[in-house]
Design a protein around this motif. Structure first.
Motif, mmCIF file in Angstrom:
data_model
loop_
_atom_site.group_PDB
_atom_site.id
_atom_site.type_symbol
_atom_site.label_atom_id
_atom_site.label_comp_id
_atom_site.label_asym_id
_atom_site.label_seq_id
_atom_site.Cartn_x
_atom_site.Cartn_y
_atom_site.Cartn_z
ATOM 1 N N HIS A 1 -9.496 9.444 -2.903
ATOM 2 C CA HIS A 1 -9.175 8.148 -3.920
ATOM 3 C C HIS A 1 -7.734 8.219 -3.921
ATOM 4 O O HIS A 1 -7.049 7.170 -3.938
ATOM 5 C CB HIS A 1 -9.862 8.471 -5.238
ATOM 6 C CG HIS A 1 -11.280 8.401 -5.221
ATOM 7 N ND1 HIS A 1 -11.686 7.187 -5.727
ATOM 8 C CD2 HIS A 1 -12.079 9.078 -5.053
ATOM 9 C CE1 HIS A 1 -13.004 7.023 -5.708
ATOM 10 N NE2 HIS A 1 -13.234 8.200 -5.257
ATOM 11 N N GLU A 2 -6.838 9.413 -4.208
ATOM 12 C CA GLU A 2 -5.452 9.229 -4.217
ATOM 13 C C GLU A 2 -4.585 8.307 -3.103
ATOM 14 O O GLU A 2 -3.716 7.680 -3.289
ATOM 15 C CB GLU A 2 -4.824 10.638 -4.112
ATOM 16 C CG GLU A 2 -5.027 11.341 -5.708
ATOM 17 C CD GLU A 2 -4.732 12.780 -5.811
ATOM 18 O OE1 GLU A 2 -4.315 13.162 -4.747
ATOM 19 O OE2 GLU A 2 -4.739 13.148 -6.798
ATOM 20 N N THR B 1 -5.570 4.873 -2.842
ATOM 21 C CA THR B 1 -4.795 4.221 -3.878
ATOM 22 C C THR B 1 -3.276 3.909 -3.390
ATOM 23 O O THR B 1 -2.778 2.767 -3.713
ATOM 24 C CB THR B 1 -4.976 4.765 -5.117
ATOM 25 O OG1 THR B 1 -6.047 4.830 -5.693
ATOM 26 C CG2 THR B 1 -3.890 4.098 -6.214
ATOM 27 N N ALA C 1 -3.201 1.260 -1.143
ATOM 28 C CA ALA C 1 -3.284 -0.163 -1.690
ATOM 29 C C ALA C 1 -1.753 -0.307 -2.241
ATOM 30 O O ALA C 1 -1.275 -1.510 -1.993
ATOM 31 C CB ALA C 1 -4.169 -0.013 -2.765
ATOM 32 N N VAL C 2 -1.146 0.384 -2.819
ATOM 33 C CA VAL C 2 0.346 0.381 -3.426
ATOM 34 C C VAL C 2 1.219 0.084 -2.447
ATOM 35 O O VAL C 2 1.976 -0.689 -2.689
ATOM 36 C CB VAL C 2 0.627 1.554 -4.287
ATOM 37 C CG1 VAL C 2 2.191 1.686 -4.670
ATOM 38 C CG2 VAL C 2 -0.274 1.830 -5.598
ATOM 39 N N HIS D 1 -13.612 2.934 -5.875
ATOM 40 C CA HIS D 1 -11.863 2.976 -6.186
ATOM 41 C C HIS D 1 -11.256 1.857 -5.874
ATOM 42 O O HIS D 1 -10.167 1.529 -6.124
ATOM 43 C CB HIS D 1 -11.269 4.028 -5.074
ATOM 44 C CG HIS D 1 -11.975 4.006 -3.920
ATOM 45 N ND1 HIS D 1 -11.556 2.740 -2.898
ATOM 46 C CD2 HIS D 1 -12.510 4.640 -3.014
ATOM 47 C CE1 HIS D 1 -12.037 2.661 -1.729
ATOM 48 N NE2 HIS D 1 -12.838 3.801 -1.774
ATOM 49 N N CYS E 1 -10.206 0.502 -3.503
ATOM 50 C CA CYS E 1 -9.194 0.152 -2.636
ATOM 51 C C CYS E 1 -9.879 0.320 -1.106
ATOM 52 O O CYS E 1 -11.040 0.728 -0.714
ATOM 53 C CB CYS E 1 -8.135 1.419 -2.550
ATOM 54 S SG CYS E 1 -7.425 1.613 -3.914
#
Length: 188
Positions: free
Chosen positions: A96-97, A100, A103-104, A169, A171
Motif C-alpha cells: 500500500h505504501e 501510494t 501515485a504521488v 488502496h 492506486c
C-alpha cells in the motif's frame, strides 16, 4: 551487436551529514536528502534511491516517506529503494505504501526487496534471526501475490492468513519482476 543503454543513479543511506564541521540535525539531514534528489534530477541522473537502516547515524528508516518528499521536489527522476527489508516489513502495508508513492510520484516509484545485511531491524520489530530465511520467503510470496492476484488468498507461518482479500488502496498495482537467486526482487 546493438548497444544497450544503461542508467545512472544515486543511492543514499541517509547518513547524518556535516556542514563545515558542524553535525547536522536529523531533520536537517532529511531535508538534505530531499535536496540531493532534486540535485540528482537537475544533473540528469535517472534514479535516486534510499536505503533502509535502523542504526545510529542513519536517517533512512522511513523510506516511503522520504521518497514521497523527494517526489514533491522532483518531476522526472525515478525514485526507489536501495533495499527494502522485506523480512521485517508487513507485505500488505508495504504494498500500500509503495502503491501510494507510485501515485504521488506519477509512476516513478521502484523498489528492491531484500533480506537485510544489517540485522538491527529484526529485534527492533520483534523478529528472531533464526527465522531469517522463512520470513523473507513467505513475505516475498505474499508480496508477489498482492501484485498478481485479485482477490488474494494466502497463508503462511509469519503472519495471519488472507482469504479472498481485495486491496482497497485506489492506486495502480506496482509492477514486479523476480530478482536474483540471492533473494532480492525488484519492482517497477
Amino acid at each position: 551487436m546493438a548497444a544497450t543503454g544503461f542508467e545512472l543513479g544515486l543511492n543514499s543511506f541517509g547518513e547524518v551529514a556535516t556542514d563545515g564541521g558542524r553535525v547536522l540535525s536529523d531533520a536537517e539531514t532529511v531535508r538534505l536528502l530531499v535536496n540531493e534528489a532534486r540535485l540528482a534530477e537537475s544533473v540528469g541522473l535517472d534514479v535516486f534511491s534510499v536505503g533502509e537502516h535502523y542504526r545510529e547515524g542513519h536517517n533512512d528508516s522511513a523510506t516511503p516517506v522520504l521518497l514521497a518528499a523527494a517526489a514533491t521536489a522532483t518531476e522526472r527522476i525515478r525514485l526507489g529503494t536501495s533495499v527494502t527489508v522485506l523480512s521485517t516489513n508487513d507485505p500488505v502495508r508495504l504494498y500500500h505504501e509503495f502503491a501510494t508513492l507510485d501515485a504521488v510520484s506519477n509512476g516513478r516509484a521502484q523498489m528492491v526487496l531484500g533480506r537485510a545485511s544489517a540485522t538491527e531491524s529484526f529485534p527492533l520489530f520483534g523478529y528472531d534471526l533464526t527465522d531469517y530465511e522463512r520470513l523473507f520467503e513467505e513475505k516475498l510470496d505474499l508480496f508477489l501475490r498482492l501484485q498478481r492476484d485479485e482477490p488474494v488468498t494466502w497463508s503462511g507461518t509469519v503472519r495471519s492468513a488472507l482469504v479472498e482479500q481485495r486491496l482497497h488502496h485506489g492506486c495502480s498495482r506496482v509492477a514486479s519482476r523476480r530478482g536474483s537467486a540471492s533473494g532480492e526482487a525488484r519492482t517497477r
